[in-house]
Design a protein around this motif. Sequence first.
Motif, PDB file in Angstrom:
ATOM      1  N   ASP A  65      32.837   6.112  -7.316  1.00 17.10           N
ATOM      2  CA  ASP A  65      33.025   4.787  -7.905  1.00 17.10           C
ATOM      3  C   ASP A  65      31.700   4.037  -7.994  1.00 17.10           C
ATOM      4  O   ASP A  65      31.052   3.770  -6.980  1.00 17.10           O
ATOM      5  CB  ASP A  65      34.028   4.013  -7.041  1.00 17.10           C
ATOM      6  CG  ASP A  65      34.532   2.743  -7.701  1.00 17.10           C
ATOM      7  OD1 ASP A  65      33.862   2.252  -8.637  1.00 17.10           O
ATOM      8  OD2 ASP A  65      35.588   2.244  -7.285  1.00 17.10           O
ATOM      9  N   ASP A  66      31.295   3.675  -9.215  1.00 20.09           N
ATOM     10  CA  ASP A  66      30.055   2.919  -9.389  1.00 20.09           C
ATOM     11  C   ASP A  66      30.085   1.599  -8.628  1.00 20.09           C
ATOM     12  O   ASP A  66      29.062   1.151  -8.109  1.00 20.09           O
ATOM     13  CB  ASP A  66      29.813   2.643 -10.875  1.00 20.09           C
ATOM     14  CG  ASP A  66      29.406   3.896 -11.635  1.00 20.09           C
ATOM     15  OD1 ASP A  66      28.525   4.616 -11.151  1.00 20.09           O
ATOM     16  OD2 ASP A  66      29.986   4.159 -12.706  1.00 20.09           O
ATOM     17  N   LYS A 111      26.190   9.539  -6.556  1.00 21.94           N
ATOM     18  CA  LYS A 111      27.463   9.442  -7.252  1.00 21.94           C
ATOM     19  C   LYS A 111      28.020  10.845  -7.448  1.00 21.94           C
ATOM     20  O   LYS A 111      27.345  11.725  -7.985  1.00 21.94           O
ATOM     21  CB  LYS A 111      27.311   8.762  -8.613  1.00 21.94           C
ATOM     22  CG  LYS A 111      28.649   8.665  -9.349  1.00 21.94           C
ATOM     23  CD  LYS A 111      28.571   7.899 -10.641  1.00 21.94           C
ATOM     24  CE  LYS A 111      29.949   7.849 -11.304  1.00 21.94           C
ATOM     25  NZ  LYS A 111      29.965   7.066 -12.543  1.00 21.94           N
ATOM     26  N   ARG A 170      42.227  -1.655 -12.426  1.00 21.54           N
ATOM     27  CA  ARG A 170      42.072  -0.224 -12.171  1.00 21.54           C
ATOM     28  C   ARG A 170      43.399   0.528 -12.251  1.00 21.54           C
ATOM     29  O   ARG A 170      43.426   1.749 -12.341  1.00 21.54           O
ATOM     30  CB  ARG A 170      41.443  -0.004 -10.779  1.00 21.54           C
ATOM     31  CG  ARG A 170      40.094  -0.663 -10.584  1.00 21.54           C
ATOM     32  CD  ARG A 170      39.019  -0.043 -11.446  1.00 21.54           C
ATOM     33  NE  ARG A 170      38.691   1.300 -11.033  1.00 21.54           N
ATOM     34  CZ  ARG A 170      37.767   1.586 -10.097  1.00 21.54           C
ATOM     35  NH1 ARG A 170      37.105   0.598  -9.507  1.00 21.54           N
ATOM     36  NH2 ARG A 170      37.501   2.823  -9.775  1.00 21.54           N
ATOM     37  N   ASP A 204      36.712   7.230 -10.647  1.00 16.88           N
ATOM     38  CA  ASP A 204      35.485   7.070 -11.429  1.00 16.88           C
ATOM     39  C   ASP A 204      35.896   6.519 -12.783  1.00 16.88           C
ATOM     40  O   ASP A 204      36.251   7.262 -13.704  1.00 16.88           O
ATOM     41  CB  ASP A 204      34.774   8.416 -11.582  1.00 16.88           C
ATOM     42  CG  ASP A 204      33.496   8.293 -12.417  1.00 16.88           C
ATOM     43  OD1 ASP A 204      33.166   7.172 -12.841  1.00 16.88           O
ATOM     44  OD2 ASP A 204      32.840   9.329 -12.643  1.00 16.88           O
ATOM     45  N   ALA A 222      34.292   5.392 -15.120  1.00 17.04           N
ATOM     46  CA  ALA A 222      33.416   5.725 -16.244  1.00 17.04           C
ATOM     47  C   ALA A 222      33.609   7.158 -16.727  1.00 17.04           C
ATOM     48  O   ALA A 222      32.993   7.568 -17.710  1.00 17.04           O
ATOM     49  CB  ALA A 222      31.961   5.507 -15.837  1.00 17.04           C
ATOM     50  N   SER A 223      34.452   7.918 -16.072  1.00 14.76           N
ATOM     51  CA  SER A 223      34.620   9.326 -16.433  1.00 14.76           C
ATOM     52  C   SER A 223      35.511   9.462 -17.663  1.00 14.76           C
ATOM     53  O   SER A 223      36.207   8.532 -18.068  1.00 14.76           O
ATOM     54  CB  SER A 223      35.228  10.106 -15.271  1.00 14.76           C
ATOM     55  OG  SER A 223      36.615   9.848 -15.177  1.00 14.76           O
ATOM     56  N   SER A 224      35.512  10.663 -18.220  1.00 11.07           N
ATOM     57  CA  SER A 224      36.364  10.942 -19.383  1.00 11.07           C
ATOM     58  C   SER A 224      37.632  11.690 -18.991  1.00 11.07           C
ATOM     59  O   SER A 224      38.350  12.187 -19.856  1.00 11.07           O
ATOM     60  CB  SER A 224      35.579  11.778 -20.403  1.00 11.07           C
ATOM     61  OG  SER A 224      35.142  12.999 -19.820  1.00 11.07           O
TER      62      SER A 224
END
Length: 317
Positions: A55-56, A77, A114, A129, A131-133
């Motif tokens: 997690d950023d 990360k 979230r 995450d 930002a992940s795909s």
Amino acid sequence: MEYRHTPVLLAEVTQHLTLHDGSIVVDCTLGGAGHAKRAAQLIAPTGILVGIDKDDAALTAARDVLPLGQQTIILLKGDYGDLDDLLVEARIPYVDAFIFDLGVSSFQLDEAGRGFSYHRDAPLDMRMDAASSQPTAADIVNTYSEEELARVIREYGEERWASRIAAFIVAARARHPIATTGDLVDVVKAAIPAAARREGGHPAKRTFQALRIEVNQELRSVERGIESAIGWLVPGGRIAVISYHSLEDRIVKRIFADAMQGCVCPPGLPECACGRVPVIRVVTRRPIVPSAEEIAANPRARSAKLRVAEKVSEAMA
């Protein structure tokens, strides 16, 4: 939103890891850096702390909490299931102590957007995450077959109404996509009979747990991460794992039991032919659980179980 996460069983974790100046410690689930901050204090000034998180937001918060610049602290990360690659990347030669605080953090639960919480209406996401795909929980509930959904909810949520919930999901999504946590809660509530809804807390709790585990492939990561961690420990080094539900705890117990196993030769052989020796010893014969005082101060600690093991040998045949 401020990243808040109260470290569970903090005193017990640091006590059992026996940290000291110069130790190399890896916190595989950095979160709000509560465990990591205390570990950094105990290994200062010459120790090395490695913090890992998907997690950023957790990594950003850790930079504000940890004493960066005062000692060697490396923030990475990644998924602790990829621990071998991460530690090679960080050029860590060995590890004296590992910390795993499994599951979802308080911040992730409390941040409505979230999609982890069944108490707040939000996009049905659940990616640790963000930002992940990788597929979201919405992708899963809207594309998995009824059989696949039932399997996920039954295996990862230990939900006895899994088949009925899966059938209701498939029927609901035929009318319109299930896009939010509120949409899913409504479907689950409709699927579970009224008498059953009055037992065992929120009716969607187990379904949400199951989807979160499936989205993030948590159990696969737990297994790979803990097995890798045992390999990186030096003899005398320790691993502390906090789990929050029976699926995680069973994996931890199984891995520890396997690594404790010595000779597996058939009975009656004059001498050992397999060469297998125990790699660890379990320090906590029974899991350590939070005190009543800790649970009162942090109700989310209620289901926590801490298990600790110590490395005793480098080799296992």
